[in-house]
Design an enzyme around this catalytic site. Structure first.
Site, PDB file in Angstrom:
ATOM      1  N   ASN A  23       0.809  -1.231   0.000  1.00 20.88           N
ATOM      2  CA  ASN A  23       0.000   0.000   0.000  1.00 20.88           C
ATOM      3  C   ASN A  23       0.838   1.275   0.000  1.00 20.88           C
ATOM      4  OD1 ASN A  23       1.040  -0.146   2.554  1.00 20.88           O
ATOM      5  ND2 ASN A  23      -0.892   0.272   3.616  1.00 20.88           N
ATOM      6  N   ASP A  98       5.691 -16.678  15.073  1.00 23.02           N
ATOM      7  CA  ASP A  98       6.749 -16.391  16.042  1.00 23.02           C
ATOM      8  C   ASP A  98       6.101 -16.199  17.418  1.00 23.02           C
ATOM      9  OD1 ASP A  98       9.812 -14.816  15.140  1.00 23.02           O
ATOM     10  OD2 ASP A  98       9.257 -15.572  17.131  1.00 23.02           O
ATOM     11  N   HIS A 329      16.780 -12.876  10.612  1.00 25.76           N
ATOM     12  CA  HIS A 329      16.651 -11.416  10.689  1.00 25.76           C
ATOM     13  C   HIS A 329      17.633 -10.794  11.681  1.00 25.76           C
ATOM     14  CE1 HIS A 329      14.466 -13.133  13.956  1.00 25.76           C
ATOM     15  NE2 HIS A 329      14.395 -11.959  14.524  1.00 25.76           N
TER      16      HIS A 329
HETATM   17  O1  TEU Z   1      16.868 -12.927  19.380  1.00 23.27           O
HETATM   18  C1  TEU Z   1      17.516 -13.498  20.499  1.00 23.27           C
HETATM   19  C2  TEU Z   1      18.921 -13.067  20.584  1.00 23.27           C
HETATM   20  O2  TEU Z   1      19.694 -13.585  21.335  1.00 23.27           O
HETATM   21  C3  TEU Z   1      19.323 -11.894  19.782  1.00 23.27           C
HETATM   22  O3  TEU Z   1      19.737 -10.940  20.709  1.00 23.27           O
HETATM   23  C4  TEU Z   1      20.431 -12.296  18.850  1.00 23.27           C
HETATM   24  O4  TEU Z   1      21.251 -13.254  19.414  1.00 23.27           O
HETATM   25  C5  TEU Z   1      21.254 -11.090  18.582  1.00 23.27           C
HETATM   26  O5  TEU Z   1      20.345 -10.127  18.144  1.00 23.27           O
HETATM   27  C6  TEU Z   1      22.307 -11.388  17.536  1.00 23.27           C
HETATM   28  O6  TEU Z   1      22.778 -10.152  17.063  1.00 23.27           O
HETATM   29  C7  TEU Z   1      15.444 -12.943  19.470  1.00 23.27           C
HETATM   30  C8  TEU Z   1      14.906 -12.334  18.181  1.00 23.27           C
HETATM   31  O7  TEU Z   1      15.300 -13.155  17.084  1.00 23.27           O
HETATM   32  C9  TEU Z   1      15.486 -10.948  18.073  1.00 23.27           C
HETATM   33  O8  TEU Z   1      15.110 -10.341  16.836  1.00 23.27           O
HETATM   34  C10 TEU Z   1      14.944 -10.133  19.225  1.00 23.27           C
HETATM   35  O9  TEU Z   1      15.552  -8.851  19.195  1.00 23.27           O
HETATM   36  C11 TEU Z   1      15.244 -10.802  20.576  1.00 23.27           C
HETATM   37  O10 TEU Z   1      15.016 -12.200  20.592  1.00 23.27           O
HETATM   38  C12 TEU Z   1      14.313 -10.223  21.636  1.00 23.27           C
HETATM   39  O11 TEU Z   1      12.994 -10.630  21.343  1.00 23.27           O
HETATM   40 CA    CA Z   2       2.583  -1.340   3.694  1.00 23.84          CA
END
Ligand code: TEU
Ligand code: CA
Length: 559
Positions: A23, A98, A329
């Site tokens: 959008n 998730d 991610h």
């Molecule tokens: O990530 C868990 C985690 O340990 C992250 O801190 C990761 O190891 C680190 O970012 C590596 O650079 C999960 C999710 O995947 C992450 O996106 C979230 O930020 C985090 O938990 C808190 O929910």
């Molecule tokens: Ca959008």
């Protein structure tokens, strides 16, 4: 080994914010995913892991949930979600959500009540402790820099947040919290979703004494992870979750578990344990770490990578099940990290895909990995969005006096925004991701690296990944064959076999930009037909007994 659909599947992770904007507001959304389901069906994936789409203030881009039973406004409506689920199922694609229940957003109604007073009924939904001599209750360091404790004026004490202060940790010791979570899980499962990826689920049980952590030289805070990873009641909680919720549905579960070891991995995933189906470990993600943790730029050794991945293959051979991933991610793009994102981008991306997909376990593809998308190097810290990077930058520059250019270099290599630049669909403006202003700048290489180009190039990474996925559907040895590492001392070649009855696959991956000879002894003489290869030249020379010549970044699987 019991056969299960999730053992035979390939999973594709979508980070909705960066996948496709329908959008024009510059933010990916559910309608945008629906538009791309045929692309995913073409790739041949079986399951989508959808990063959080729930209502959230987006302090941590959806991993800070404000309402578990509504869709984030920017992503669309619950009706959009219901259409997405139905349309995916129509294409025999399952959807795994998730599950983020180690913590909520501080704007969740539970926390708003909990922090309001010490006698609020929801007070013990979270973890509150008194400070000591004006200091936080423990010296633990947050994953996003600073202390894991935030002072709350209204009650004169502190709440725990392993991540950002807008992500207060839930108190899993509280039966009410656990039953709230289980009710919410059932609500989503009754809508027909196919399972959960569980965010830092091995953090939910904390050590009851909350001891201080060890302080490394030069650091201000201590390491609390021994006291919140794989805690004393973790198996009790997961077993209860399985008994009360998961066992009543035909679902797939994968626990994201920083700090998990193979021994614990078996406890979490062995069939008879009735906990989870598989876990994401992080050992291979630490192979290029160092004294500054993930931000170290010390390089890495292939022998270390092979030791880690083969250990997990061997340890979970008889019990438990591996998840296989290079990317998500939170991680930099694998072709930039462990391959070559220059001259050999396509070839090394195919090699990395082969190395992972020919192993035993469920492979996970992160959006754009199938295109060989690369890291990005934004010139200014102002172009970055991820709070993990921004908090680290501010702490290192303002508190430790580090050179801003040096800190930015670390973010270029290891920052999470590398994975979060918008999906590159075409050579059009903003890579065809949006007609508006993207929430995060698009990688400037979208003009040459994009799905439209890949779909029309039969030699593309996309079509190679498509063949890898198809092979897994056709060949039981790839799914269930026993893994054995070869050439463990080679710093160039990752070589292994997969054995299933009288069939043996020989997988050879050259991780370097140099040609190399694999001394394989009896295996070379048996290397017969080629199952899949990224080799450019015909292999003309007879395979001399014991040797196989490999091109730079060549990956060949013999059967
Ligand atoms: O990530 C868990 C985690 O340990 C992250 O801190 C990761 O190891 C680190 O970012 C590596 O650079 C999960 C999710 O995947 C992450 O996106 C979230 O930020 C985090 O938990 C808190 O929910
Ligand atoms: Ca959008």
């Amino acid at each position: 080994m019991t056969k299960q659909w999730w053992k035979e599947s390939v999973v594709y992770q979508i980070y909705p914010r960066s996948f496709n904007d329908s959008n024009g507001d510059g933010i990916g959304d559910l309608q945008g995913i629906i538009e791309k389901l045929d692309y995913l069906a073409e790739l041949g994936i079986d399951v989508i892991w959808l990063s959080p789409v729930y209502d959230s203030p987006n302090d941590d881009n959806g991993y800070d949930i404000r309402d578990y039973r509504s869709i984030m406004n920017e992503f669309g409506s619950m009706e959009d979600f219901d259409v997405l689920l139905a349309e995916a199922h129509n294409r025999n694609i399952r959807i795994v959500m998730d599950l983020v229940v180690n913590h909520t957003s501080d704007e969740h109604s539970w926390f708003v009540e909990s922090k309001s007073s010490k006698d609020n009924p929801k007070r013990d939904y979270y973890i509150w402790k008194d400070g000591k001599d004006g200091q936080p209750p423990t010296n633990w360091e947050s994953a996003f820099s600073g202390s894991t404790w935030e002072y709350n004026e209204a009650t004169g004490d502190y709440y725990l947040h392993i991540f950002s202060k807008k992500q207060p940790d839930l108190n899993w010791e509280n039966d009410e919290v656990r039953s709230e979570v289980y009710d919410m899980m059932k609500w989503w499962l009754d809508k027909g979703i196919d399972g959960f990826r569980m965010d830092v689920v091995n953090f939910i049980s904390k050590h009851p004494d909350y001891p201080n952590g060890e302080v490394q030289p030069g650091k201000q805070y201590g390491d609390g992870s021994p006291y919140f990873m794989n805690g004393p009641r973790i198996h009790e909680y997961l077993n209860e979750m399985n008994r009360q919720v998961l066992s009543n549905y035909d679902v797939m579960t994968v626990g994201e578990m920083p700090g998990v070891t193979p021994d614990e991995g078996k406890l979490y995933t062995a069939d008879e344990r009735n906990e989870l189906n598989m876990v994401f470990h992080f050992e291979h993600m630490g192979v290029d770490g160092g004294e500054m943790g993930k931000w170290s730029l010390n390089g890495w050794n292939l022998t270390d990578l092979k030791e880690i991945l083969s250990k997990w293959q061997y340890e979970l051979e008889e019990e438990g099940w591996n998840s296989l991933y290079w990317n998500n991610h939170d991680q930099p793009r694998v072709v930039s990290r462990f391959g070559d994102d220059g001259e050999y981008r396509k070839k090394s991306a195919k090699m990395l895909g082969t190395c992972l997909h020919m192993m035993k376990g469920t492979p996970y593809i992160y959006q754009g990995e199938e295109l060989g998308m690369t890291n990005v190097a934004f010139e200014s810290i102002d172009q970055y969005e991820d709070l993990e990077s921004l908090n680290m930058y501010n702490e290192r520059v303002n508190q430790y006096g580090d050179d801003p250019a040096e800190v930015l270099e670390r973010i270029h290599h290891k920052g999470r925004d590398n994975a979060r630049t918008p999906m590159q669909w075409s050579a059009e403006e903003n890579g065809g991701f949006t007609t508006g202003q993207p929430w995060l700048d698009v990688n400037p290489n979208y003009r040459t690296i994009n799905a439209e180009e890949a779909l029309s190039d039969e030699d593309s990474v996309f079509h190679y990944y498509k063949r890898l996925i198809q092979l897994r559907k056709e060949n039981e040895t790839i799914v269930y064959g026993k893994f054995d590492l070869l050439l463990e001392d080679s710093e160039s070649i990752f070589a292994y076999t997969r054995t299933n009855g009288d069939e043996t696959l020989l997988v050879l991956c050259n991780f370097t930009k140099e040609p190399v000879t694999a001394e394989l002894g009896e295996f070379a003489s048996r290397s017969g037909d080629v199952l899949i290869t990224n080799r450019e030249e015909e292999r003309t020379e007879e395979t001399q007994l014991g040797t196989v010549e490999l091109e730079p970044f060549e990956a060949t699987t013999f059967v």
